[in-house]
Design a protein around this motif. Structure first.
Motif, short mmCIF file in Angstrom:
data_model
loop_
_atom_site.label_atom_id
_atom_site.label_comp_id
_atom_site.label_asym_id
_atom_site.label_seq_id
_atom_site.Cartn_x
_atom_site.Cartn_y
_atom_site.Cartn_z
N UNK A 144 0.83 -1.20 0.00
CA UNK A 144 0.00 0.00 0.00
C UNK A 144 0.87 1.26 0.00
N UNK A 145 0.41 2.25 -0.74
CA UNK A 145 1.06 3.56 -0.70
C UNK A 145 0.76 4.22 0.65
N UNK A 146 1.61 5.12 1.12
CA UNK A 146 1.26 5.91 2.31
C UNK A 146 -0.09 6.60 2.09
N UNK A 147 -0.98 6.44 3.04
CA UNK A 147 -2.33 6.96 2.89
C UNK A 147 -3.28 6.01 2.20
N UNK A 148 -2.78 4.83 1.76
CA UNK A 148 -3.62 3.86 1.09
C UNK A 148 -4.54 3.14 2.06
N UNK A 149 -5.52 2.42 1.52
CA UNK A 149 -6.60 1.83 2.32
C UNK A 149 -6.62 0.31 2.21
N UNK A 150 -6.86 -0.33 3.35
CA UNK A 150 -7.18 -1.75 3.39
C UNK A 150 -8.67 -1.88 3.66
N UNK A 151 -9.39 -2.49 2.73
CA UNK A 151 -10.81 -2.76 2.88
C UNK A 151 -10.93 -4.21 3.34
N UNK A 152 -11.18 -4.39 4.62
CA UNK A 152 -11.08 -5.68 5.29
C UNK A 152 -12.46 -6.11 5.75
N UNK A 153 -12.95 -7.23 5.23
CA UNK A 153 -14.27 -7.75 5.60
C UNK A 153 -14.12 -9.23 5.93
N UNK A 154 -14.44 -9.59 7.16
CA UNK A 154 -14.10 -10.94 7.64
C UNK A 154 -15.20 -11.58 8.47
N UNK A 155 -15.23 -12.90 8.40
CA UNK A 155 -16.00 -13.70 9.35
C UNK A 155 -15.11 -14.04 10.53
N UNK A 156 -15.69 -14.12 11.70
CA UNK A 156 -14.93 -14.37 12.91
C UNK A 156 -15.02 -15.85 13.31
N UNK A 157 -14.24 -16.18 14.33
CA UNK A 157 -14.22 -17.55 14.83
C UNK A 157 -15.61 -17.99 15.29
N UNK A 158 -16.41 -17.07 15.82
CA UNK A 158 -17.75 -17.42 16.29
C UNK A 158 -18.62 -17.95 15.16
N UNK A 159 -18.34 -17.54 13.94
CA UNK A 159 -19.08 -18.03 12.78
C UNK A 159 -18.41 -19.26 12.16
N UNK A 160 -17.09 -19.17 11.98
CA UNK A 160 -16.36 -20.25 11.30
C UNK A 160 -16.41 -21.54 12.12
N UNK A 161 -16.34 -21.42 13.44
CA UNK A 161 -16.30 -22.61 14.30
C UNK A 161 -17.70 -23.03 14.74
N UNK A 178 -11.43 -13.64 16.88
CA UNK A 178 -12.63 -12.85 17.16
C UNK A 178 -12.53 -11.52 16.41
N UNK A 179 -13.63 -10.77 16.42
CA UNK A 179 -13.60 -9.44 15.81
C UNK A 179 -12.54 -8.58 16.48
N UNK A 180 -12.49 -8.62 17.80
CA UNK A 180 -11.48 -7.84 18.54
C UNK A 180 -10.07 -8.29 18.18
N UNK A 181 -9.90 -9.60 17.97
CA UNK A 181 -8.58 -10.12 17.61
C UNK A 181 -8.11 -9.60 16.26
N UNK A 182 -9.03 -9.54 15.28
CA UNK A 182 -8.65 -9.01 13.97
C UNK A 182 -8.34 -7.51 14.05
N UNK A 183 -9.12 -6.77 14.81
CA UNK A 183 -8.86 -5.34 14.95
C UNK A 183 -7.50 -5.09 15.62
N UNK A 184 -7.17 -5.91 16.59
CA UNK A 184 -5.87 -5.78 17.26
C UNK A 184 -4.73 -6.06 16.27
N UNK A 185 -4.90 -7.08 15.44
CA UNK A 185 -3.89 -7.38 14.42
C UNK A 185 -3.65 -6.19 13.50
N UNK A 186 -4.72 -5.57 13.06
CA UNK A 186 -4.60 -4.43 12.16
C UNK A 186 -3.85 -3.28 12.83
#
Length: 245
Positions: A144-161, A178-186
């Motif tokens: 990504x360029x500086x100022x570029x965007x990641x459009x991140x859409x995910x299912x969480x463990x609560x759904x996958x498992x 979890x949703x919180x886990x993905x946000x922390x990673x980002x």
């Protein structure tokens, strides 16, 4: 076990036959892809970049192309996937739509792209398939360029498992978060986003125990936000214009 040489990654987790069929179904295109892209557009704090270089990371069979075209009108298209058959179908979809898409046979953890060469990375329902998630996220940040965007859409463990999803599809279960886990990673990778750039869609298909049937019949009330375990998380995250000191 390593995957056959037919795949572009040794860690690729091959989808089930049902899963491969479902990813080209009307339900997937209309109720999953379309809804997610519309939601991601709403989460921008400012207008998206015009004529952007857009990377569809895990482009699959190319069913996202028309929605991305209609919503973001990219100036240059890139699509990456580890499955050669999916890439072939993506090429056919791009040709059908009259789009020029450069397709890359690649694991998201090793993208054959230059540093700071992409304006937007679209990663929809791909991340939970990736074994090397940390490396993939670092690659998204790198290209990504500086100022570029990641459009991140995910299912969480609560759904996958859940038994339904485990029965119908195939995923690397040890990396689900979890949703919180993905946000922390980002955040730990260095991406910036505010509360208004995040949503937690509570869609019927994401309640895999009964797909929301009891709620639709009036036999159960849906749990309100804050009292339920989120099954989906959408984020528009930005690579800062300047690196942190």
């Amino acid at each position: 076990m390593n995957k056959p040489a037919a795949f572009f990654s040794n860690t690729y987790v091959e989808e089930t036959r049902f899963g491969f069929w479902f990813l080209r179904s009307h339900t997937w295109q209309h109720h999953v892809l379309r809804v997610a892209i519309n939601d991601l557009r709403r989460l921008f704090s400012e207008p998206p970049p015009a004529q952007a270089v857009l990377l569809d990371a895990g482009c699959g069979q190319g069913k996202s192309f028309r929605y991305l075209r209609d919503t973001f009108a990219p100036g240059q298209w890139l699509g990456a996937d580890a499955d050669p058959h999916s890439l072939t179908l993506s090429g056919q979809e791009a040709e059908r739509l009259g789009l020029e898409v450069k397709l890359l046979g690649s694991d998201c953890a090793e993208l054959p792209l230059a540093d700071a060469s992409v304006d937007m990375v679209f990663c929809h329902q791909t991340f939970h398939h990736l074994v090397e998630q940390q490396k993939a996220l670092a690659e998204f940040y790198r290209v990504l360029k500086p100022g570029g965007y990641l459009l991140f859409a995910e299912s969480t463990e609560a759904y996958i498992d859940t038994w339904v999803i485990r029965w119908l599809f195939r995923h690397p279960m040890h990396v689900q978060k979890s949703a919180a886990g993905y946000l922390q990673m980002l955040r730990e990778q260095g991406f910036a986003f505010a509360e208004r750039n995040v949503s937690y869609p509570y869609l019927w298909w994401s309640r895999a125990t009964d797909f929301g049937l009891l709620e639709r019949l009036g036999l159960r009330r849906p749990k309100p936000f804050g009292e339920r375990e989120e099954t989906l998380v959408n984020v528009v995250a930005r690579k800062p214009l300047q690196a942190a000191p």
